[in-house]
Design a protein around this motif. Structure first.
Motif, mmCIF file in Angstrom:
data_model
loop_
_atom_site.group_PDB
_atom_site.id
_atom_site.type_symbol
_atom_site.label_atom_id
_atom_site.label_comp_id
_atom_site.label_asym_id
_atom_site.label_seq_id
_atom_site.Cartn_x
_atom_site.Cartn_y
_atom_site.Cartn_z
ATOM 1 N N ALA A 169 0.780 -1.168 0.016
ATOM 2 C CA ALA A 169 -0.115 -0.278 0.020
ATOM 3 C C ALA A 169 0.779 1.288 0.073
ATOM 4 N N PRO A 170 0.348 2.348 -0.456
ATOM 5 C CA PRO A 170 1.302 3.481 -0.545
ATOM 6 C C PRO A 170 1.505 3.991 0.796
ATOM 7 N N GLY A 171 3.048 4.448 1.188
ATOM 8 C CA GLY A 171 3.347 5.098 2.430
ATOM 9 C C GLY A 171 2.648 6.395 2.384
ATOM 10 N N ARG A 172 2.526 6.666 3.612
ATOM 11 C CA ARG A 172 1.980 8.024 3.919
ATOM 12 C C ARG A 172 2.979 9.248 3.414
ATOM 13 N N THR A 173 3.956 9.471 3.384
ATOM 14 C CA THR A 173 4.919 10.057 2.556
ATOM 15 C C THR A 173 5.509 9.631 1.445
ATOM 16 N N GLY A 174 5.085 8.516 1.132
ATOM 17 C CA GLY A 174 5.610 8.027 -0.076
ATOM 18 C C GLY A 174 4.751 8.353 -1.395
ATOM 19 N N ALA A 175 3.931 7.427 -1.928
ATOM 20 C CA ALA A 175 2.987 7.725 -2.708
ATOM 21 C C ALA A 175 1.825 8.475 -2.380
ATOM 22 N N PRO A 187 3.711 5.228 -7.235
ATOM 23 C CA PRO A 187 4.095 4.200 -6.189
ATOM 24 C C PRO A 187 5.556 4.145 -6.001
ATOM 25 N N PHE A 188 5.927 3.891 -4.590
ATOM 26 C CA PHE A 188 7.257 3.704 -3.951
ATOM 27 C C PHE A 188 7.862 4.988 -4.540
ATOM 28 N N THR A 189 7.512 6.176 -4.419
ATOM 29 C CA THR A 189 8.074 7.365 -4.870
ATOM 30 C C THR A 189 8.040 8.190 -3.530
ATOM 31 N N GLY A 190 9.343 8.387 -3.035
ATOM 32 C CA GLY A 190 9.322 9.325 -1.765
ATOM 33 C C GLY A 190 9.566 8.663 -0.474
ATOM 34 N N ASP A 191 9.457 7.332 -0.301
ATOM 35 C CA ASP A 191 9.726 6.826 0.742
ATOM 36 C C ASP A 191 11.030 5.918 0.631
ATOM 37 N N HIS A 192 11.477 5.430 1.653
ATOM 38 C CA HIS A 192 12.710 4.485 1.519
ATOM 39 C C HIS A 192 12.654 3.378 0.487
ATOM 40 N N ALA A 193 11.314 2.645 0.632
ATOM 41 C CA ALA A 193 11.446 1.545 -0.081
ATOM 42 C C ALA A 193 11.667 1.735 -1.654
ATOM 43 N N GLY A 194 11.386 2.846 -2.249
ATOM 44 C CA GLY A 194 11.667 3.426 -3.643
ATOM 45 C C GLY A 194 12.962 3.365 -4.000
ATOM 46 N N VAL A 195 13.514 3.525 -3.053
ATOM 47 C CA VAL A 195 15.104 3.823 -3.506
ATOM 48 C C VAL A 195 15.742 2.448 -3.839
ATOM 49 N N LEU A 196 15.532 1.376 -3.029
ATOM 50 C CA LEU A 196 15.918 0.033 -3.481
ATOM 51 C C LEU A 196 15.255 -0.580 -4.636
ATOM 52 N N LEU A 197 13.963 -0.354 -4.612
ATOM 53 C CA LEU A 197 13.042 -0.679 -5.689
ATOM 54 C C LEU A 197 13.641 -0.155 -7.200
ATOM 55 N N TYR A 198 13.621 1.240 -7.198
ATOM 56 C CA TYR A 198 13.834 1.585 -8.702
ATOM 57 C C TYR A 198 15.287 1.458 -8.892
ATOM 58 N N VAL A 215 -3.397 -2.425 -1.954
ATOM 59 C CA VAL A 215 -4.349 -1.792 -1.407
ATOM 60 C C VAL A 215 -3.904 -0.140 -1.937
ATOM 61 N N ARG A 216 -4.748 0.555 -2.433
ATOM 62 C CA ARG A 216 -4.274 1.918 -3.151
ATOM 63 C C ARG A 216 -4.211 3.097 -2.531
ATOM 64 N N CYS A 217 -4.682 2.965 -1.144
ATOM 65 C CA CYS A 217 -4.853 4.180 -0.530
ATOM 66 C C CYS A 217 -3.777 3.883 0.800
ATOM 67 N N ALA A 218 -3.036 4.961 1.111
ATOM 68 C CA ALA A 218 -2.219 4.852 2.597
ATOM 69 C C ALA A 218 -2.935 4.446 3.720
ATOM 70 N N PRO A 219 -2.627 3.291 4.255
ATOM 71 C CA PRO A 219 -3.219 3.038 5.633
ATOM 72 C C PRO A 219 -2.410 3.545 6.776
ATOM 73 N N PRO A 220 -3.189 3.780 7.739
ATOM 74 C CA PRO A 220 -2.375 4.042 9.045
ATOM 75 C C PRO A 220 -1.381 3.208 9.367
ATOM 76 N N GLY A 221 -0.176 3.413 9.806
ATOM 77 C CA GLY A 221 0.758 2.496 10.363
ATOM 78 C C GLY A 221 1.281 1.302 9.030
ATOM 79 N N ASN A 222 1.046 1.783 7.747
ATOM 80 C CA ASN A 222 1.159 0.925 6.883
ATOM 81 C C ASN A 222 0.545 -0.351 7.012
ATOM 82 N N LYS A 223 -0.747 -0.423 7.645
ATOM 83 C CA LYS A 223 -1.293 -1.843 7.983
ATOM 84 C C LYS A 223 -2.732 -1.686 7.572
ATOM 85 N N PRO A 224 -3.039 -2.247 6.594
ATOM 86 C CA PRO A 224 -4.293 -2.154 5.974
ATOM 87 C C PRO A 224 -5.019 -3.312 6.768
ATOM 88 N N GLU A 225 -6.461 -3.153 6.928
ATOM 89 C CA GLU A 225 -7.275 -4.017 7.615
ATOM 90 C C GLU A 225 -7.808 -5.176 6.516
#
Ligand code: SF4
Length: 217
Positions: free
Chosen positions: A57-63, A69-80, A112-122
């Motif tokens: 799912a998108p990170g709050r300060t990422g996507a 997707p994966f743009t702006g958070d740590h995960a995107g650096v390694l992925l791209y 999940v296309r919307c950012a969930p609190p704490g990166n944890k979708p229900e």
């Protein structure tokens, strides 16, 4: 043949109302940061891609912030960086998305296309968004290989394909056939996993090397 639900498009509408908790989170983020994207992050990449990378799912300060997707958070650096190394991306990556980056034969989406609190979708949010994932997969006519990032992604991809979550083994580096697609699982390239060494760049690269071999073989 994979059949999406009638009327469900591969990309949810900008104001998708299906998950009240995530809609409220979008609204709260929009109030605090009106210059952020704050909506369902659209999939990124060409429609004729043979590789789909499915994140959580998108990170709050990422996507959620940048809209990509994966743009702006740590995960995107390694992925791209990994995608670029394996020939699935070209151009310059900028964490604010102000770049000329493009994906090659590859699309990135999220379970999940919307950012969930704490990166944890229900669970209900995964279920609500899954028809979009099914529609996304069904709309990729040349798709052959799906890389799942993390176990939530693996489970949702399998269910989106109409299979049980137990139809494919969890874990890093596992591989199985799911309908017409080969699914390759990777640990998620999150800050937690990379900082703790659970996922190293070499481990991550090996997954995309395998994807490349499957596509070029
Ligand atoms: S997570 Fe998916 S289903 Fe839920 S509101 Fe966002 S786009 Fe809609």
């Amino acid at each position: 043949m994979l059949r999406p639900e009638a009327g469900v498009e591969p990309e949810p509408p900008r104001d998708c109302p299906l998950c009240p908790r995530l809609v409220a989170y979008r609204a709260a983020n929009a109030q605090a940061h009106p210059d952020w994207f704050n909506g369902p992050a659209a999939s990124f990449g060409p429609e004729d891609a043979r590789l789909l990378v499915a994140g959580l799912a998108p990170g709050r300060t990422g996507a959620n912030r940048t809209g990509r997707p994966f743009t702006g958070d740590h995960a995107g650096v390694l992925l791209y960086a990994t995608l670029e190394k394996m020939g699935f991306a070209r151009g310059r990556y900028d964490p604010n998305g102000e770049d000329d980056l493009e994906l090659v034969d590859c699309m990135i989406s999220n379970a999940v296309r919307c950012a969930p609190p704490g990166n944890k979708p229900e669970g209900s949010e995964e279920s609500n968004c899954r028809p979009f994932l099914t529609a996304r997969i069904a709309a990729l006519p040349r798709l052959k290989v799906i890389v799942t990032l993390g176990d939530v992604s693996r489970r949702n991809v399998l269910k989106a394909l109409g299979l049980k979550a137990s139809a494919g083994l969890p874990g890093h580096g596992t591989e199985f056939q799911a309908g017409p697609y080969v699914v390759l699982n990777s640990y998620h390239c999150s800050r937690l996993n990379t900082n703790t060494g659970r996922l190293t760049p070499a481990m991550f690269e090996a997954v995309f090397e395998r994807a490349r071999a499957l596509l070029d073989g």
